[in-house]
Design a protein around this motif. Structure first.
Motif, mmCIF file in Angstrom:
data_model
loop_
_atom_site.group_PDB
_atom_site.id
_atom_site.type_symbol
_atom_site.label_atom_id
_atom_site.label_comp_id
_atom_site.label_asym_id
_atom_site.label_seq_id
_atom_site.Cartn_x
_atom_site.Cartn_y
_atom_site.Cartn_z
ATOM 1 N N GLN A 35 -6.042 6.152 3.320
ATOM 2 C CA GLN A 35 -6.295 6.186 1.883
ATOM 3 C C GLN A 35 -5.662 7.432 1.265
ATOM 4 N N SER A 38 -1.803 7.127 0.822
ATOM 5 C CA SER A 38 -1.273 6.076 -0.053
ATOM 6 C C SER A 38 -1.070 6.663 -1.452
ATOM 7 N N GLY A 39 0.136 6.554 -1.956
ATOM 8 C CA GLY A 39 0.464 7.068 -3.274
ATOM 9 C C GLY A 39 0.390 8.582 -3.372
ATOM 10 N N LEU A 40 0.819 9.252 -2.346
ATOM 11 C CA LEU A 40 0.715 10.704 -2.264
ATOM 12 C C LEU A 40 1.725 11.380 -3.200
ATOM 13 N N SER A 41 1.221 12.170 -4.142
ATOM 14 C CA SER A 41 2.083 12.930 -5.049
ATOM 15 C C SER A 41 2.433 14.270 -4.391
ATOM 16 N N ARG A 44 -0.638 16.586 -4.415
ATOM 17 C CA ARG A 44 -1.660 16.176 -3.445
ATOM 18 C C ARG A 44 -1.177 16.395 -2.018
#
Length: 81
Positions: A35, A38-41, A44
């Motif tokens: 989790q 997923s979609g790690l900027s 982050r």
């Protein structure tokens, strides 16, 4: 009496939630790692990298399931490309 700092799945999940990752209660360490990546900027990823460095380099003992999830999921996702 000796007290050891022990990081279990729930402690690990709480640390990720404190960083702003939406990890549901009861998630396993592996699910929490999946989790988190997923979609790690970039921001982050930096926060997550610092957490991993703190956990792996600190004096706390990671339960094997937590250490394995970090090694299998987080470390590869955080390697600069």
């Amino acid at each position: 009496m000796m007290h050891a700092d022990l990081i279990d799945q729930e402690d690990f999940r709480e640390r990720l939630v404190a960083l702003g990752f939406p990890i549901p209660p009861g998630a396993s360490a592996e699910q929490a790692c999946e989790q988190a990546v997923s979609g790690l900027s970039p921001e982050r990823a930096l926060a997550l990298r610092r957490l991993v460095e703190q956990l792996l380099g600190g004096s706390a003992t990671l339960l094997p399931t937590v250490r394995e999830a970090i090694s299998r999921t987080l470390l590869p996702a955080l390697v600069p490309r």
